[in-house]
Write a protein that holds these residues in place. Structure first.
Motif, PDB file in Angstrom:
ATOM      1  N   GLN A 138       0.549  -1.134   0.217  1.00 54.67           N
ATOM      2  CA  GLN A 138       0.133   0.210   0.071  1.00 54.67           C
ATOM      3  C   GLN A 138       1.250   1.297  -0.031  1.00 54.67           C
ATOM      4  O   GLN A 138       2.068   1.117   0.243  1.00 54.67           O
ATOM      5  CB  GLN A 138      -0.951  -0.133   1.393  1.00 54.67           C
ATOM      6  CG  GLN A 138      -1.443  -0.643   1.079  1.00 54.67           C
ATOM      7  CD  GLN A 138      -2.538  -0.944   0.057  1.00 54.67           C
ATOM      8  OE1 GLN A 138      -3.491  -0.264   0.384  1.00 54.67           O
ATOM      9  NE2 GLN A 138      -2.872  -2.402  -0.625  1.00 54.67           N
ATOM     10  N   TYR A 139       0.452   2.150  -0.700  1.00 62.25           N
ATOM     11  CA  TYR A 139       1.008   4.291  -0.376  1.00 62.25           C
ATOM     12  C   TYR A 139       0.652   5.036   0.557  1.00 62.25           C
ATOM     13  O   TYR A 139      -0.610   5.153  -0.458  1.00 62.25           O
ATOM     14  CB  TYR A 139       1.101   3.962  -1.868  1.00 62.25           C
ATOM     15  CG  TYR A 139       1.468   3.457  -3.448  1.00 62.25           C
ATOM     16  CD1 TYR A 139       3.477   3.720  -2.998  1.00 62.25           C
ATOM     17  CD2 TYR A 139       1.444   2.646  -3.276  1.00 62.25           C
ATOM     18  CE1 TYR A 139       3.581   3.217  -4.070  1.00 62.25           C
ATOM     19  CE2 TYR A 139       2.023   1.283  -4.514  1.00 62.25           C
ATOM     20  CZ  TYR A 139       2.915   1.596  -4.433  1.00 62.25           C
ATOM     21  OH  TYR A 139       3.841   0.721  -6.018  1.00 62.25           O
ATOM     22  N   PRO A 140       0.305   4.687   1.632  1.00 59.00           N
ATOM     23  CA  PRO A 140       0.487   5.472   2.922  1.00 59.00           C
ATOM     24  C   PRO A 140      -0.418   7.084   2.207  1.00 59.00           C
ATOM     25  O   PRO A 140      -1.026   7.369   2.382  1.00 59.00           O
ATOM     26  CB  PRO A 140       1.363   5.507   3.921  1.00 59.00           C
ATOM     27  CG  PRO A 140       1.959   4.368   3.726  1.00 59.00           C
ATOM     28  CD  PRO A 140       1.732   4.392   2.177  1.00 59.00           C
ATOM     29  N   TYR A 141       0.022   7.837   1.022  1.00 60.96           N
ATOM     30  CA  TYR A 141      -0.064   9.185   1.184  1.00 60.96           C
ATOM     31  C   TYR A 141      -1.171   9.263   0.110  1.00 60.96           C
ATOM     32  O   TYR A 141      -1.551   9.802   0.423  1.00 60.96           O
ATOM     33  CB  TYR A 141       1.521   9.635   0.073  1.00 60.96           C
ATOM     34  CG  TYR A 141       1.092   9.785  -1.483  1.00 60.96           C
ATOM     35  CD1 TYR A 141      -0.319  10.109  -2.761  1.00 60.96           C
ATOM     36  CD2 TYR A 141       1.302   7.735  -1.786  1.00 60.96           C
ATOM     37  CE1 TYR A 141      -0.057   9.524  -3.604  1.00 60.96           C
ATOM     38  CE2 TYR A 141       1.144   7.343  -3.048  1.00 60.96           C
ATOM     39  CZ  TYR A 141       0.925   8.356  -4.049  1.00 60.96           C
ATOM     40  OH  TYR A 141       0.802   7.884  -5.383  1.00 60.96           O
ATOM     41  N   GLN A 142      -2.623   7.555  -0.313  1.00 60.04           N
ATOM     42  CA  GLN A 142      -3.007   8.339  -0.867  1.00 60.04           C
ATOM     43  C   GLN A 142      -3.819   7.457   0.133  1.00 60.04           C
ATOM     44  O   GLN A 142      -5.033   7.962  -0.185  1.00 60.04           O
ATOM     45  CB  GLN A 142      -3.704   7.083  -1.742  1.00 60.04           C
ATOM     46  CG  GLN A 142      -2.704   6.490  -2.984  1.00 60.04           C
ATOM     47  CD  GLN A 142      -2.484   5.329  -3.207  1.00 60.04           C
ATOM     48  OE1 GLN A 142      -2.871   4.060  -3.123  1.00 60.04           O
ATOM     49  NE2 GLN A 142      -1.517   4.917  -5.000  1.00 60.04           N
ATOM     50  N   LYS A 147      -1.844  14.440  -3.673  1.00 61.79           N
ATOM     51  CA  LYS A 147      -1.258  14.484  -4.604  1.00 61.79           C
ATOM     52  C   LYS A 147      -0.137  13.854  -5.112  1.00 61.79           C
ATOM     53  O   LYS A 147       0.297  14.411  -4.475  1.00 61.79           O
ATOM     54  CB  LYS A 147      -2.160  15.292  -5.415  1.00 61.79           C
ATOM     55  CG  LYS A 147      -3.646  15.464  -5.044  1.00 61.79           C
ATOM     56  CD  LYS A 147      -4.320  16.929  -5.985  1.00 61.79           C
ATOM     57  CE  LYS A 147      -5.385  16.953  -5.904  1.00 61.79           C
ATOM     58  NZ  LYS A 147      -6.016  18.445  -6.811  1.00 61.79           N
ATOM     59  N   PRO A 148       0.262  13.270  -6.588  1.00 68.82           N
ATOM     60  CA  PRO A 148       1.359  13.175  -6.257  1.00 68.82           C
ATOM     61  C   PRO A 148       1.948  14.402  -6.951  1.00 68.82           C
ATOM     62  O   PRO A 148       1.722  15.299  -8.096  1.00 68.82           O
ATOM     63  CB  PRO A 148       1.714  11.590  -7.951  1.00 68.82           C
ATOM     64  CG  PRO A 148      -0.441  11.627  -7.011  1.00 68.82           C
ATOM     65  CD  PRO A 148      -0.818  12.164  -6.817  1.00 68.82           C
ATOM     66  N   GLY A 149       3.412  14.329  -6.360  1.00 71.66           N
ATOM     67  CA  GLY A 149       3.954  15.544  -6.745  1.00 71.66           C
ATOM     68  C   GLY A 149       3.336  16.797  -6.464  1.00 71.66           C
ATOM     69  O   GLY A 149       3.031  18.227  -7.208  1.00 71.66           O
ATOM     70  N   GLY A 150       2.904  16.566  -5.364  1.00 71.26           N
ATOM     71  CA  GLY A 150       2.466  18.312  -4.607  1.00 71.26           C
ATOM     72  C   GLY A 150       3.629  19.497  -4.201  1.00 71.26           C
ATOM     73  O   GLY A 150       4.928  18.882  -4.437  1.00 71.26           O
ATOM     74  N   ARG A 151       3.077  19.776  -3.242  1.00 67.54           N
ATOM     75  CA  ARG A 151       4.279  21.368  -2.865  1.00 67.54           C
ATOM     76  C   ARG A 151       5.890  20.196  -1.896  1.00 67.54           C
ATOM     77  O   ARG A 151       6.805  21.327  -1.963  1.00 67.54           O
ATOM     78  CB  ARG A 151       3.544  21.878  -1.822  1.00 67.54           C
ATOM     79  CG  ARG A 151       2.450  22.445  -2.036  1.00 67.54           C
ATOM     80  CD  ARG A 151       1.950  23.244  -1.392  1.00 67.54           C
ATOM     81  NE  ARG A 151       1.132  24.590  -2.005  1.00 67.54           N
ATOM     82  CZ  ARG A 151       0.574  25.570  -1.620  1.00 67.54           C
ATOM     83  NH1 ARG A 151       0.126  25.870  -0.100  1.00 67.54           N
ATOM     84  NH2 ARG A 151      -1.125  26.306  -1.613  1.00 67.54           N
ATOM     85  N   LEU A 152       5.612  18.951  -1.069  1.00 65.62           N
ATOM     86  CA  LEU A 152       6.420  18.814  -0.497  1.00 65.62           C
ATOM     87  C   LEU A 152       7.448  17.591  -1.457  1.00 65.62           C
ATOM     88  O   LEU A 152       8.071  16.977  -0.806  1.00 65.62           O
ATOM     89  CB  LEU A 152       5.354  17.804   0.740  1.00 65.62           C
ATOM     90  CG  LEU A 152       4.556  18.362   1.674  1.00 65.62           C
ATOM     91  CD1 LEU A 152       3.901  17.011   2.508  1.00 65.62           C
ATOM     92  CD2 LEU A 152       5.731  19.150   2.902  1.00 65.62           C
TER      93      LEU A 152
END
Length: 323
Positions: A138-142, A147-152
């Motif tokens: 699993q990908y926790p950021y989801q 969103k992919p490629g965000g400010r972070l």
């Protein structure tokens, strides 16, 4: 045998044998042997069952391979050398499935094994049941709506998490011998194993002789990073925890001048964790031969890697190993 087209097939076979345990006619009427060889048991049986499903996308899978019966059945009735000399027969019934539109999958299994050898006749082991549950990567950021490629940046997109659970409950009618490797005397110690007869009146003793536990494992991937343009560094972290229902407590009896072992029942847990780094790269090359040949060129690839894993030594914890 049975068959359902495009679904499953299998077969069931039951054999029963009865032989007189005493001599029916005089020996001199049939043989010159001076001794009548009695069968180990008058009545014996054997049952076999095989069930094989046809795999279908998204469906569960139920399968069975059963071979059980009397310990002496093959000794008395089989003319096949392989079956006659077999020291163990076993059975397995399992069901597994991957749940649609979810990362979960599970597998449950029932197993049985029984010994037929001369050294351990009557030894039976049951696994009731064995369970495994898995959660795919699993990908926790989801989970947090990132969103992919965000400010972070995109570094958090590589963080992954997977989970696995394994549970087992094993029941055996064999009571293992108890002895200490250092030679110290042991209260109630034995040097030979004993068997508990398998019947309904001994269900309580069999359950007390069972062993069970649950293991959890979490694997965390911290991404992959490029170093010096040609090397790839992959860090990872793993956490594991085991739950078990009984542990042994050792004490020394001054009166008997011997070691006493008590089985303490209850919830127990032990955990461990580790971290690792893996560094790898790849070399490519092509060897071209001059002129015209059947093999004109050879392309090769080498992928050397080096890894390092660190895991603390938990054997010094008194909650795990008594000192």
């Amino acid at each position: 045998q049975y068959l359902k087209r495009y679904t499953y097939n299998g077969g069931v076979n039951f054999r029963f044998s009865t032989r007189p345990s005493s001599q029916l006619v005089p020996l001199d009427a049939l043989s010159t042997s001076p001794q009548y060889i009695r069968p180990p048991a008058a009545n014996t049986f054997n049952i076999s069952w095989n069930h094989t499903p046809v795999q279908k996308p998204g469906g569960g899978r139920f399968s069975a391979s059963v071979n059980a019966g009397s310990n002496s059945y093959n000794k008395i009735n089989s003319l096949d050398a392989r079956r006659y000399l077999s020291s163990q027969i076993s059975s397995t019934i399992s069901y597994g499935k991957k749940i649609r539109n979810s990362p979960f999958n599970y597998d449950i299994q029932l197993a049985q094994a029984q010994s037929q050898g001369q050294q351990a006749v009557g030894t039976m082991t049951f696994t009731l049941p064995s369970l495994s549950v898995g959660v795919e990567r699993q990908y926790p950021y989801q989970w947090f709506g990132l969103k992919p490629g965000g400010r972070l940046g995109t570094f958090y997109e590589q963080f992954t998490l997977s989970y696995g659970l394994t549970a087992s409950n094993q029941i055996s009618n064999q009571v293992a011998p108890r002895a200490l490797s250092n030679g110290l005397p042991l209260l109630g110690g034995t040097t030979t194993p004993t068997n508990i007869p398998v019947n309904f009146s001994n269900v309580g003793r069999l359950l007390l002789n069972s062993r069970n536990g649950v293991q959890h494992r979490i694997d965390i991937g911290l991404g992959s990073y490029t170093l010096a343009q040609h090397f790839k560094l992959t860090p990872s972290v793993a956490y594991s925890e085991v739950w078990y229902a009984q542990r042994l407590n050792y004490s020394f009896s001054q009166l008997a001048q011997a070691v006493r072992i008590d089985t303490l029942r209850g919830f127990n847990r032990v955990n461990s964790y580790s971290g690792g780094l893996n560094l790898n790269t790849a070399f490519y090359g092509t060897l071209i031969r001059k002129g015209t040949h059947t093999i004109q060129a050879i392309r090769h690839k080498a992928t050397p890697s080096i890894g390092y894993v660190i895991s603390p030594d938990f054997t010094r914890r008194t909650s795990v190993i008594q000192r």
